[in-house]
Design a protein around this motif. Structure first.
Motif, PDB file in Angstrom:
ATOM      1  N   ASP A 287      14.729  15.969   3.531  1.00 24.16           N
ATOM      2  CA  ASP A 287      14.154  15.614   4.816  1.00 24.16           C
ATOM      3  C   ASP A 287      14.502  16.743   5.774  1.00 24.16           C
ATOM      4  O   ASP A 287      15.654  17.207   5.810  1.00 24.16           O
TER       5      ASP A 287
ATOM      6  N   ARG B 184      18.302  17.601   7.022  1.00 29.43           N
ATOM      7  CA  ARG B 184      19.071  16.360   7.117  1.00 29.43           C
ATOM      8  C   ARG B 184      20.244  16.354   6.121  1.00 29.43           C
ATOM      9  O   ARG B 184      20.190  17.022   5.087  1.00 29.43           O
TER      10      ARG B 184
ATOM     11  N   ILE C  87      10.401  17.872   3.035  1.00 37.84           N
ATOM     12  CA  ILE C  87       9.500  16.733   3.157  1.00 37.84           C
ATOM     13  C   ILE C  87       9.365  16.337   4.635  1.00 37.84           C
ATOM     14  O   ILE C  87       9.253  15.196   4.987  1.00 37.84           O
TER      15      ILE C  87
ATOM     16  N   ARG D  22       8.941   6.964  15.854  1.00 41.91           N
ATOM     17  CA  ARG D  22       8.939   8.295  15.241  1.00 41.91           C
ATOM     18  C   ARG D  22       8.117   9.316  16.015  1.00 41.91           C
ATOM     19  O   ARG D  22       7.887  10.419  15.504  1.00 41.91           O
TER      20      ARG D  22
ATOM     21  N   LYS E   3       3.005  14.845   6.394  1.00 41.94           N
ATOM     22  CA  LYS E   3       3.133  13.406   6.241  1.00 41.94           C
ATOM     23  C   LYS E   3       2.820  12.711   7.553  1.00 41.94           C
ATOM     24  O   LYS E   3       2.708  13.398   8.569  1.00 41.94           O
ATOM     25  N   HIS E   4       2.762  11.408   7.670  1.00 39.93           N
ATOM     26  CA  HIS E   4       2.655  10.402   6.605  1.00 39.93           C
ATOM     27  C   HIS E   4       1.200  10.035   6.549  1.00 39.93           C
ATOM     28  O   HIS E   4       0.691   9.468   7.527  1.00 39.93           O
TER      29      HIS E   4
ATOM     30  N   ARG F  75       5.688  -1.380   9.174  1.00 38.63           N
ATOM     31  CA  ARG F  75       4.990  -0.257   8.532  1.00 38.63           C
ATOM     32  C   ARG F  75       4.726  -0.487   7.044  1.00 38.63           C
ATOM     33  O   ARG F  75       3.786   0.065   6.491  1.00 38.63           O
TER      34      ARG F  75
ATOM     35  N   MET G 204       2.535  13.721   1.796  1.00 39.30           N
ATOM     36  CA  MET G 204       3.204  12.443   1.534  1.00 39.30           C
ATOM     37  C   MET G 204       2.329  11.311   2.069  1.00 39.30           C
ATOM     38  O   MET G 204       2.011  11.273   3.261  1.00 39.30           O
TER      39      MET G 204
ATOM     40  N   TYR H  51       3.348   4.387   4.091  1.00 38.40           N
ATOM     41  CA  TYR H  51       3.697   3.037   3.628  1.00 38.40           C
ATOM     42  C   TYR H  51       2.582   2.013   3.838  1.00 38.40           C
ATOM     43  O   TYR H  51       2.415   1.091   3.061  1.00 38.40           O
TER      44      TYR H  51
ATOM     45  N   ASP I  62       5.517   8.086  -0.025  1.00 33.22           N
ATOM     46  CA  ASP I  62       6.703   7.887   0.797  1.00 33.22           C
ATOM     47  C   ASP I  62       7.677   7.047  -0.033  1.00 33.22           C
ATOM     48  O   ASP I  62       7.300   6.399  -1.016  1.00 33.22           O
ATOM     49  N   TRP I  63       8.923   7.082   0.391  1.00 35.74           N
ATOM     50  CA  TRP I  63      10.010   6.523  -0.431  1.00 35.74           C
ATOM     51  C   TRP I  63       9.850   5.001  -0.625  1.00 35.74           C
ATOM     52  O   TRP I  63      10.054   4.234   0.308  1.00 35.74           O
TER      53      TRP I  63
ATOM     54  N   GLU J 186      13.316   6.324  13.426  1.00 40.64           N
ATOM     55  CA  GLU J 186      12.544   5.700  12.360  1.00 40.64           C
ATOM     56  C   GLU J 186      13.057   4.274  12.168  1.00 40.64           C
ATOM     57  O   GLU J 186      14.241   4.012  12.317  1.00 40.64           O
TER      58      GLU J 186
HETATM   59  C1  BGC Z   1      10.443   8.100   5.523  1.00 39.25           C
HETATM   60  C2  BGC Z   1      10.028   9.491   5.117  1.00 39.25           C
HETATM   61  C3  BGC Z   1      11.201  10.203   4.486  1.00 39.25           C
HETATM   62  C4  BGC Z   1      11.704   9.388   3.309  1.00 39.25           C
HETATM   63  C5  BGC Z   1      12.884  10.008   2.586  1.00 39.25           C
HETATM   64  C6  BGC Z   1      11.117   7.352   4.393  1.00 39.25           C
HETATM   65  O1  BGC Z   1      11.717   6.200   4.886  1.00 39.25           O
HETATM   66  O2  BGC Z   1       9.320   7.391   5.989  1.00 39.25           O
HETATM   67  O3  BGC Z   1       9.571  10.196   6.239  1.00 39.25           O
HETATM   68  O4  BGC Z   1      10.832  11.490   4.087  1.00 39.25           O
HETATM   69  O5  BGC Z   1      12.103   8.110   3.772  1.00 39.25           O
HETATM   70  O6  BGC Z   1      14.014   9.985   3.363  1.00 39.25           O
END
Ligand code: BGC
Length: 688
Positions: A67, A73, A120, A134, A167-168, A178, A211, A214, A246-247, A443
């Protein structure tokens, strides 16, 4: 490994050597890893948000994804350093594509230094919902501005030979619900709003990844949405990279595979054994699996991560800080400057009151997966171990310290602003009061209102009542309301200004830098003026994963300022607005429909050098049915005091067009247009 071959050819040569198992291995991740305390970390993982193991016997490295929306991150857990840049929304306020490329290159450089080969980041969802948690990760409400800025950002990032992502995709425009909400929107509105931003960004950056989001769109999850993935992204736009979910955003095996998803992240629930079985049984053709793998491998070759893999080194914090400060200086918007209270004259000021928002210690950052860890621990709480999910994290860029360094003759005193009477007393005893206010966003949740939290409106009012010479500095994720706007003398919107934020603010407050940023998003007076007076679904329980609901985007393509103009509503501060310490005059506007250019003279009529963000808006012939302006071109024009310049800007036919759902394509309507620049209007015609 023949570098002279094109990436597509090299990918095919590898695929010809791969077993079915190896192919499957590339189309999913290995789990939540470092994101979930206690989850296993597979060998080769760099402990970022995602990991896909490589295929050693074929020379294919693993994909280590981090991230990195506003900086890399998760640095703390690895004792690494990462530069915190101003929020992406702040970057958008610069209207400066070169700053965007620099922004991306800082992230790319630090990803490489830390051993990652994929970002990402790259959020380009439009600000339809000004309370979206966000928004600070996105680039505003205009598709052309957002697409251009995020496209340049990702191009800059990929110039560091790291893979990029956008993204997203698409319409993840609010955090509330979401994972369950279904966006309802017609094709024309989609293509002329959020999807146009993606289209532009994809074209400029050619990112490795897109990406998918959701939410659902018109009934199908974005990560298994044939229209979004196959029809628009791959077929119409010719996107050559891969679509990663997305995750936890994958919801099926066959449907997702056939509708365009290329990689499940972060785990293998649908694209592991289940996909292998679906390929075995021919439910998913092997050719489709090969296409997924091809997209991944060709991007790895194209971005250079196979020929020139990252080499770990120590991140250069000084270079990162300088770059972050430069971008912040271009991103802070001067919204009000009554009586030219700014810039402050350091030589003439005897006392300054600094109030609120931990302005003694540092600057605020945005939360969630865009969170960067503060170096040396949190500047306010002193907590070490990295930022916590949904807890404000403060970075050690101290406004108090930087202001003291500029105002060497003055006493600069700080008050926390928690006791209104004490804050007012200090303000009264000082020549000038600078009140810092903040809105922490993350987020995972939206703000219920546009109001500043924690009684900060009352703080500003108390200070102004005590001293009319008050300047407000706002650190916010996006637009906020300002019931006190009429009573203060100065307002600066600083967004989340990054690790060079206090330095940049001090440079602007004291006039070493002349502000040049413009709002990339409308600031409404009240929620009542928004298309959705309440965030859709915000009352549903449980808050994060309520029962499924529809979000009907009734405003359609009238996003942001287009809504305000169409509905004849007056914003508090409009899109594109921002003051300077000098003045600019426009003259001689001329638009040419055949040559598709707009030109005008621009003069700096004031006494200071400055940069004007010259913006050109256009209205379309009435047959378009769009009774509002759209931004179509802009340029940052630096002008010395007294200097003038002829500015000529090209009009991209796409940006003048409307999307026709019947023709499934863009249409440049013949007829009468008008161009607007500064206070001027010029008609022009586009013939048959
Ligand atoms: C977020 C993404 C992020 C991913 C990995 C998701 O919850 O929406 O933006 O890249 O988590 O951390």
């Amino acid at each position: 490994m023949d570098k002279s071959l094109p990436p597509d050819k090299r990918a095919d040569l590898v695929i010809a050597q791969m077993t079915l198992g190896e192919k499957i291995q590339l189309v999913h991740g290995t789990g939540w890893g470092a994101l979930r305390p206690g989850a296993p970390i597979p060998p080769g993982s760099n402990e970022g948000a995602g990991f896909v193991p490589g295929i050693e016997r074929l020379g294919i490295p693993g994909i280590n994804m981090a991230d990195s929306a506003v900086g890399v991150r998760g640095a703390a857990q690895e004792s690494r350093y990462a530069t915190l840049l101003p929020s992406t929304l702040g970057l958008a306020a610069s209207f400066d594509p070169a700053a965007a490329a620099l922004y991306g290159s800082v992230i790319g450089r630090e990803l490489r230094d830390q051993g990652f080969n994929m970002s990402i980041g790259g959020g380009v969802d439009l600000i339809r919902e000004p309370r979206n948690g966000r928004n600070f990760e996105y680039a505003g409400e205009d598709p052309i501005l957002a697409g251009t800025m995020v496209g340049q950002l990702m191009k800059g990032l990929q110039s560091q030979q790291v893979m990029g992502d956008i993204k997203h995709y698409a319409f993840n425009d609010q955090e509330t619900g979401r994972n369950v909400l279904n966006v309802i929107l017609d094709q024309r509105a989609m293509r002329e709003s959020d999807l146009l931003a993606f289209q532009i960004a994809v074209k400029i950056a050619q990112p490795a990844g897109v990406m998918c989001s959701y939410n659902k769109l018109n009934g199908d999850y974005a990560c298994e949405n044939d229209y979004l993935l196959n029809q628009v992204l791959k077929k119409t736009w010719g996107f050559q990279g891969w679509v990663l979910s997305d995750w936890g955003g994958t919801h099926s095996t066959t449907k997702a595979a056939l509708n365009g998803l290329d990689q499940e992240m972060p785990g293998d629930q649908y694209f592991g054994a289940a996909l292998e079985k679906a390929v075995d049984s021919r439910e998913v053709p092997e050719a489709r699996l090969n296409d997924m793998v091809h997209r991944i491998l060709r991007s790895m070759f194209a971005c250079g991560v196979i020929d020139n893999p990252p080499v770990r080194t120590v991140v250069d914090p000084f270079r990162g800080r300088d770059d972050a400060q430069h971008i912040a200086e271009e991103s802070i918007v001067l919204l009000k400057n009554d009586g030219n209270i700014l810039p402050l004259n350091a030589a003439r000021l005897a006392s300054i009151a600094l109030i609120g928002s931990h302005a003694d210690a540092g600057v605020l950052s945005g939360g969630g997966s865009a969170q960067v860890d503060p170096p040396g621990g949190d500047a306010v709480t002193q907590r070490t171990g990295g930022a916590q999910w949904m807890h404000p994290a403060w970075f050690p860029s101290s406004p108090l310290k930087c202001i003291r360094e500029k105002a060497t003759q003055a006493t600069v005193e700080y008050d926390a602003g928690t006791d209104l009477a004490a804050a007012a007393r200090l303000a009264k005893a000082s020549q000038v009061a600078i009140v810092f206010v903040n809105q922490y966003m993350s987020e995972g949740r939206d703000a219920a209102t546009l109001s500043l939290p924690n009684n900060q409106d009352a703080l500003v009012s108390a200070v102004t009542a005590a001293n009319p010479h008050t300047i407000v500095v706002i650190e916010s994720g996006g637009p906020v309301s300002m019931p006190w706007a009429d009573s203060v003398q100065g307002i600066l919107e600083a967004w989340y200004p990054g690790i060079g934020g206090a330095q940049a603010l001090a440079a602007i407050l004291f006039g070493d830098v002349n502000p040049s940023a413009r709002l990339p998003v409308t600031f409404a007076r009240t929620e009542a003026d928004l298309p959705h007076p309440q965030v859709p679904g915000i009352d549903l329980k449980p808050a994060y994963r309520p029962p499924p609901f529809d979000v009907n985007y009734t405003e359609g393509l009238r996003v942001g300022y287009k809504w305000f103009e169409a509905e004849h509503k007056q914003p508090l501060f409009p899109f594109g607005y921002g003051l300077s310490y000098t003045k600019f005059a426009y003259s001689g506007l001329h638009a040419d429909g055949n040559a598709r250019t707009v030109s005008f003279n621009l003069k700096n009529t004031g006494k200071r050098d400055g940069t004007e963000v010259a913006q050109v808006y256009v209205t379309l012939p009435s047959a378009a049915g769009e009774p509002f302006k759209r931004l179509v071109a802009w340029e940052r024009v630096p002008l010395k005091a007294g200097e003038s310049k002829l500015v000529t800007l090209a009009l991209d036919p796409l940006y003048l067009s409307i999307f026709s759902s019947e023709k499934d394509g863009w249409e440049l309507l013949p007829g009468d247009y008008s161009a607007f620049a500064g206070p001027l209007t010029a008609p022009f015609h586009i013939g048959q």
